[in-house]
Motif scaffolding. Structure first.
Motif, PDB file in Angstrom:
ATOM      1  N   VAL A  47     -10.426  -8.405  -1.311  1.00  0.00           N
ATOM      2  CA  VAL A  47      -9.211  -8.058  -2.047  1.00  0.00           C
ATOM      3  C   VAL A  47      -9.430  -6.740  -2.774  1.00  0.00           C
ATOM      4  N   ALA A  48      -8.358  -5.977  -2.899  1.00  0.00           N
ATOM      5  CA  ALA A  48      -8.347  -4.732  -3.663  1.00  0.00           C
ATOM      6  C   ALA A  48      -6.988  -4.627  -4.325  1.00  0.00           C
ATOM      7  N   SER A  49      -6.938  -3.970  -5.461  1.00  0.00           N
ATOM      8  CA  SER A  49      -5.694  -3.917  -6.217  1.00  0.00           C
ATOM      9  C   SER A  49      -5.318  -2.478  -6.538  1.00  0.00           C
ATOM     10  N   ALA A  50      -4.019  -2.202  -6.481  1.00  0.00           N
ATOM     11  CA  ALA A  50      -3.485  -0.898  -6.872  1.00  0.00           C
ATOM     12  C   ALA A  50      -2.047  -1.092  -7.338  1.00  0.00           C
ATOM     13  N   GLY A  51      -1.783  -0.746  -8.578  1.00  0.00           N
ATOM     14  CA  GLY A  51      -0.427  -0.881  -9.101  1.00  0.00           C
ATOM     15  C   GLY A  51       0.051  -2.317  -9.060  1.00  0.00           C
ATOM     16  N   GLN A  52       1.241  -2.519  -8.519  1.00  0.00           N
ATOM     17  CA  GLN A  52       1.803  -3.873  -8.467  1.00  0.00           C
ATOM     18  C   GLN A  52       1.419  -4.626  -7.193  1.00  0.00           C
ATOM     19  N   TYR A  53       0.450  -4.096  -6.454  1.00  0.00           N
ATOM     20  CA  TYR A  53       0.072  -4.715  -5.183  1.00  0.00           C
ATOM     21  C   TYR A  53      -1.400  -5.094  -5.138  1.00  0.00           C
ATOM     22  N   VAL A  54      -1.651  -6.171  -4.439  1.00  0.00           N
ATOM     23  CA  VAL A  54      -3.002  -6.574  -4.074  1.00  0.00           C
ATOM     24  C   VAL A  54      -3.046  -6.526  -2.560  1.00  0.00           C
ATOM     25  N   TYR A  55      -4.127  -6.008  -2.026  1.00  0.00           N
ATOM     26  CA  TYR A  55      -4.317  -5.931  -0.579  1.00  0.00           C
ATOM     27  C   TYR A  55      -5.465  -6.858  -0.211  1.00  0.00           C
ATOM     28  N   ALA A  56      -5.272  -7.624   0.848  1.00  0.00           N
ATOM     29  CA  ALA A  56      -6.269  -8.614   1.252  1.00  0.00           C
ATOM     30  C   ALA A  56      -6.706  -8.374   2.686  1.00  0.00           C
ATOM     31  N   ALA A  57      -8.000  -8.584   2.930  1.00  0.00           N
ATOM     32  CA  ALA A  57      -8.572  -8.497   4.275  1.00  0.00           C
ATOM     33  C   ALA A  57      -8.862  -9.919   4.734  1.00  0.00           C
ATOM     34  N   ALA A  58      -8.140 -10.376   5.756  1.00  0.00           N
ATOM     35  CA  ALA A  58      -8.271 -11.749   6.238  1.00  0.00           C
ATOM     36  C   ALA A  58      -9.039 -11.757   7.561  1.00  0.00           C
ATOM     37  N   GLU A  59     -10.286 -12.207   7.500  1.00  0.00           N
ATOM     38  CA  GLU A  59     -11.176 -12.158   8.665  1.00  0.00           C
ATOM     39  C   GLU A  59     -10.666 -12.981   9.839  1.00  0.00           C
ATOM     40  N   THR A  60     -10.385 -14.250   9.628  1.00  0.00           N
ATOM     41  CA  THR A  60      -9.971 -15.135  10.714  1.00  0.00           C
ATOM     42  C   THR A  60      -8.594 -14.748  11.252  1.00  0.00           C
ATOM     43  N   ALA A  61      -7.676 -14.402  10.358  1.00  0.00           N
ATOM     44  CA  ALA A  61      -6.334 -13.996  10.780  1.00  0.00           C
ATOM     45  C   ALA A  61      -6.351 -12.638  11.479  1.00  0.00           C
ATOM     46  N   GLY A  62      -7.359 -11.817  11.161  1.00  0.00           N
ATOM     47  CA  GLY A  62      -7.401 -10.471  11.724  1.00  0.00           C
ATOM     48  C   GLY A  62      -6.267  -9.618  11.188  1.00  0.00           C
ATOM     49  N   LYS A  63      -6.078  -9.668   9.850  1.00  0.00           N
ATOM     50  CA  LYS A  63      -4.959  -8.947   9.247  1.00  0.00           C
ATOM     51  C   LYS A  63      -5.356  -8.301   7.929  1.00  0.00           C
ATOM     52  N   VAL A  64      -4.642  -7.258   7.601  1.00  0.00           N
ATOM     53  CA  VAL A  64      -4.629  -6.708   6.256  1.00  0.00           C
ATOM     54  C   VAL A  64      -3.254  -7.064   5.701  1.00  0.00           C
ATOM     55  N   VAL A  65      -3.242  -7.557   4.457  1.00  0.00           N
ATOM     56  CA  VAL A  65      -2.013  -8.111   3.891  1.00  0.00           C
ATOM     57  C   VAL A  65      -1.703  -7.434   2.562  1.00  0.00           C
ATOM     58  N   ALA A  66      -0.446  -6.999   2.383  1.00  0.00           N
ATOM     59  CA  ALA A  66       0.028  -6.434   1.120  1.00  0.00           C
ATOM     60  C   ALA A  66       0.767  -7.528   0.361  1.00  0.00           C
ATOM     61  N   ILE A  67       0.382  -7.714  -0.894  1.00  0.00           N
ATOM     62  CA  ILE A  67       0.963  -8.772  -1.731  1.00  0.00           C
ATOM     63  C   ILE A  67       1.543  -8.137  -2.991  1.00  0.00           C
ATOM     64  N   ASP A  68       2.808  -8.394  -3.257  1.00  0.00           N
ATOM     65  CA  ASP A  68       3.453  -7.917  -4.476  1.00  0.00           C
ATOM     66  C   ASP A  68       3.101  -8.880  -5.607  1.00  0.00           C
ATOM     67  N   VAL A  69       2.421  -8.363  -6.642  1.00  0.00           N
ATOM     68  CA  VAL A  69       2.037  -9.197  -7.779  1.00  0.00           C
ATOM     69  C   VAL A  69       2.729  -8.722  -9.060  1.00  0.00           C
ATOM     70  N   SER A  70       3.906  -8.090  -8.906  1.00  0.00           N
ATOM     71  CA  SER A  70       4.643  -7.650 -10.091  1.00  0.00           C
ATOM     72  C   SER A  70       4.987  -8.836 -10.982  1.00  0.00           C
ATOM     73  N   ASN A  71       5.149 -10.017 -10.388  1.00  0.00           N
ATOM     74  CA  ASN A  71       5.235 -11.272 -11.130  1.00  0.00           C
ATOM     75  C   ASN A  71       3.995 -12.067 -10.732  1.00  0.00           C
ATOM     76  N   PRO A  72       2.922 -12.005 -11.523  1.00  0.00           N
ATOM     77  CA  PRO A  72       1.665 -12.656 -11.139  1.00  0.00           C
ATOM     78  C   PRO A  72       1.785 -14.166 -10.915  1.00  0.00           C
ATOM     79  N   ALA A  73       2.804 -14.790 -11.493  1.00  0.00           N
ATOM     80  CA  ALA A  73       2.992 -16.226 -11.293  1.00  0.00           C
ATOM     81  C   ALA A  73       3.642 -16.540  -9.951  1.00  0.00           C
ATOM     82  N   ALA A  74       4.148 -15.502  -9.262  1.00  0.00           N
ATOM     83  CA  ALA A  74       4.811 -15.715  -7.981  1.00  0.00           C
ATOM     84  C   ALA A  74       4.483 -14.574  -7.011  1.00  0.00           C
ATOM     85  N   PRO A  75       3.223 -14.441  -6.618  1.00  0.00           N
ATOM     86  CA  PRO A  75       2.868 -13.384  -5.678  1.00  0.00           C
ATOM     87  C   PRO A  75       3.557 -13.589  -4.332  1.00  0.00           C
ATOM     88  N   THR A  76       3.925 -12.479  -3.688  1.00  0.00           N
ATOM     89  CA  THR A  76       4.685 -12.551  -2.447  1.00  0.00           C
ATOM     90  C   THR A  76       4.129 -11.569  -1.422  1.00  0.00           C
TER      91      THR A  76
END
Length: 186
Positions: free
Chosen positions: A70-99
């Motif tokens: 995981v890495a974070s920048a601004g209102q986003y967290v980026y995740a590296a998913a090994e099994t899925a083979g994906k990089v994922v952008a997650i909006d955490v502007s509302n930390p209780a409801a990441p999307t």
């Protein structure tokens, strides 16, 4: 504070949400942890460092399967998913409801390490996967693939990536063991 005598001031033990955590990113008063076993990014409130508290987790067995980085920048967290083979952008502007707001799957099979620098996210993928350093433009949450460098020997077990200036530094845990330096200026 005394750097010669560091002291543990708090812990958060949570086997339901924090099992098999692989990496942590901190942004402001929140910590984001990659939980590979749970296929989740976990959000922890660290506004009081003496009493961190669980906020929520974003579980997605399709996009976050085997999340390792995981890495974070601004209102986003980026995740590296090994099994899925994906990089994922997650909006955490509302930390209780990441999307999840974006995913990329070009040349990131076996994704483990991830690093954000400027308008790019860098993903190190090895372990039977792409054996590559892949770069995505994160100017928009949807992300777009920019390019990559692959090497079946040097990046076979790419684990982590760090960016400094015009260079990407990659740790690759192959039998021979490699630290690979890539010029990313061009």
């Amino acid at each position: 504070s005394n750097p010669a005598s560091p002291v543990v001031i708090a812990t958060l033990t949570d086997t339901a949400h924090l099992s098999d955590v692989k990496q942590i990113a901190v942004n402001g008063k929140y910590a984001y942890l990659a939980s590979a076993q749970n296929n989740a990014v976990v959000v922890i409130d660290i506004s009081n460092p003496f009493a961190p508290t669980y906020v929520t987790q974003l579980v997605d067995a399709t996009n976050l399967s085997g999340v390792k980085g995981v890495a974070s920048a601004g209102q986003y967290v980026y995740a590296a998913a090994e099994t899925a083979g994906k990089v994922v952008a997650i909006d955490v502007s509302n930390p209780a409801a990441p999307t999840i707001v974006g995913t990329g799957s070009t040349n990131v099979a076996g994704a483990k390490g991830i690093y954000v620098s400027g308008k790019y996210v860098y993903v190190a993928s090895g372990n039977g996967g792409s054996k590559a350093l892949s770069i995505y433009d994160i100017s928009t949450p949807a992300m777009s693939y920019v390019g990559s460098v692959s090497d079946a020997t040097l990046l076979a077990m790419a684990q982590s990536v760090y960016i400094s200036g015009h260079y990407a530094y990659i740790a690759s845990a192959s039998v021979a063991g490699h630290m690979v330096i890539v010029d990313i200026a061009n």
